[in-house]
Design an enzyme around this catalytic site. Structure first.
Site, PDB file in Angstrom:
ATOM      1  N   SER A 136       0.761  -1.745   0.470  1.00 41.71           N
ATOM      2  CA  SER A 136       0.175   0.163  -0.271  1.00 41.71           C
ATOM      3  C   SER A 136       0.652   1.210  -0.454  1.00 41.71           C
ATOM      4  O   SER A 136       1.777   0.952   0.362  1.00 41.71           O
ATOM      5  CB  SER A 136      -1.490   0.144   1.133  1.00 41.71           C
ATOM      6  OG  SER A 136      -1.650   1.033   1.881  1.00 41.71           O
ATOM      7  N   TYR A 192      -2.843  -0.750  10.271  1.00 41.23           N
ATOM      8  CA  TYR A 192      -2.777  -1.027   9.023  1.00 41.23           C
ATOM      9  C   TYR A 192      -1.149  -0.359   8.244  1.00 41.23           C
ATOM     10  O   TYR A 192      -0.418  -1.217   7.963  1.00 41.23           O
ATOM     11  CB  TYR A 192      -4.185  -0.603   8.383  1.00 41.23           C
ATOM     12  CG  TYR A 192      -3.537  -0.609   6.546  1.00 41.23           C
ATOM     13  CD1 TYR A 192      -4.597  -1.750   6.619  1.00 41.23           C
ATOM     14  CD2 TYR A 192      -2.837  -0.108   6.010  1.00 41.23           C
ATOM     15  CE1 TYR A 192      -4.596  -2.099   5.325  1.00 41.23           C
ATOM     16  CE2 TYR A 192      -3.916  -0.355   5.000  1.00 41.23           C
ATOM     17  CZ  TYR A 192      -4.318  -1.306   4.300  1.00 41.23           C
ATOM     18  OH  TYR A 192      -4.313  -1.198   2.674  1.00 41.23           O
TER      19      TYR A 192
HETATM   20  C1  BGC Z   1      -6.269   1.446   1.646  1.00 44.78           C
HETATM   21  C2  BGC Z   1      -7.235   2.439   1.722  1.00 44.78           C
HETATM   22  C3  BGC Z   1      -6.582   3.772   1.109  1.00 44.78           C
HETATM   23  C4  BGC Z   1      -5.320   3.927   0.303  1.00 44.78           C
HETATM   24  C5  BGC Z   1      -5.001   5.504   0.245  1.00 44.78           C
HETATM   25  C6  BGC Z   1      -5.530   1.654   1.600  1.00 44.78           C
HETATM   26  O1  BGC Z   1      -4.348   0.686   1.421  1.00 44.78           O
HETATM   27  O2  BGC Z   1      -6.106   0.350   1.945  1.00 44.78           O
HETATM   28  O3  BGC Z   1      -8.503   2.441   2.797  1.00 44.78           O
HETATM   29  O4  BGC Z   1      -7.992   4.522   0.670  1.00 44.78           O
HETATM   30  O5  BGC Z   1      -4.301   3.006   0.775  1.00 44.78           O
HETATM   31  O6  BGC Z   1      -5.650   6.157   2.098  1.00 44.78           O
END
Ligand code: BGC
Length: 277
Positions: A162, A175
């Site tokens: 991400s 996260y």
């Molecule tokens: C998350 C999303 C978020 C995106 C950008 C992703 O890794 O799961 O919820 O919108 O990152 O912030």
């Protein structure tokens, strides 16, 4: 204008004859990726943890391309279930060439409110789950070695990361920590496995229109605020990620080792500095 979701951009059969396993493949990015790999000629294992019907639909769509697919229920944070999933894959497909370690979730809370369960769940699925799958995939890659007619590499692992592997994210410490962990896990595995002919890389999506971030795009107000964070001014489609993963897993990208490809419409370009600073 053709969009990434448009069939006109369908990929050539870059993965013909290869066997792929995609975790979390019954929705969102995982689903689009499993379908794209099938379209590119791979046989595909569609892993899911709940939602059998949705997984079966993905399997049906993949089979319509004339390749094999089956759904397999497993919680990637459970070692025994991961080991059993790879054993079945090897039993049914003979081997595995591509792992897309995609399964992931969010359990958001302000850090002072975050429970240990929320922390452990996200680390367990997003980080430990990727490690367990990568470990089992790598064992099979090493056992089998390179089969030149299939691929130049002994195996390919694509970690779904991400933008939050480098962008801190208040209210999402579990996260962000899991994705930051994926960056170093991916690089370390890449360093360790490269001499064995295994390529480990990551794709780091930005804001993609999937169930995980529905609240960020489902109202016009939310989408307008979100677009402020995206220089390219478009929320991504799951296919944007699926295409990057397919290319990365293919021999077209054979010399790409230990790299993260950001597929984020420029979200990592510090858009706040476009007018300030
Ligand atoms: C998350 C999303 C978020 C995106 C950008 C992703 O890794 O799961 O919820 O919108 O990152 O912030």
């Amino acid at each position: 204008m053709a969009t990434a979701a448009d069939g006109r951009l369908a990929l050539p059969p870059l993965l013909r004859g290869q066997k792929a396993l995609v975790t979390g493949a019954n929705s969102g990015i995982g689903k689009a990726t499993a379908i794209a790999l099938g379209r590119a000629g791979a046989d595909v294992v569609v892993n899911y943890v709940s939602g059998r019907e949705a997984a079966d639909e993905v399997v049906e769509e993949i089979r319509s391309f004339g390749v094999q697919a089956f759904a397999h229920e497993a919680d990637v944070s459970d070692e025994g279930q991961v080991v059993a999933m790879f054993a079945r894959t090897v039993e049914e497909f003979g081997t595995v060439d591509v792992l897309v370690a995609n399964a992931g979730l969010q359990r958001d809370a302000a850090s002072t409110e975050m429970t240990l369960d929320q922390w452990n769940k996200v680390i367990g699925v997003n980080l430990t789950g990727q490690f367990l799958c990568a470990r089992e995939a790598a064992k099979e890659f090493v056992r089998r070695g390179v089969v030149p007619e299939v691929s130049r590499a002994a195996g390919k692992i694509v970690c779904m990361s991400s933008v939050h592997q480098i962008i801190p994210w208040s209210g999402h410490v579990n996260y962000a920590a899991s994705k930051g962990g994926i960056l170093m896990m991916m690089q370390t595995l890449a360093q360790e496995f490269a001499p064995k002919g295994i390529r480990v890389n990551a794709v780091a999506p930005g804001a993609i229109r999937t169930p995980i971030n529905r609240s960020a795009w489902e109202t016009p107000e939310a989408e307008t605020a979100l677009l402020e964070l995206i220089p390219y001014r478009r929320v991504g489609d799951p296919e944007d990620i699926a295409h990057a993963v397919t290319l990365l897993a293919s021999d077209l990208m054979d010399y790409v080792v230990g790299t993260t490809i950001y597929v984020d419409g420029g979200m990592t370009l510090f858009p706040g500095f476009a007018t300030g600073g």
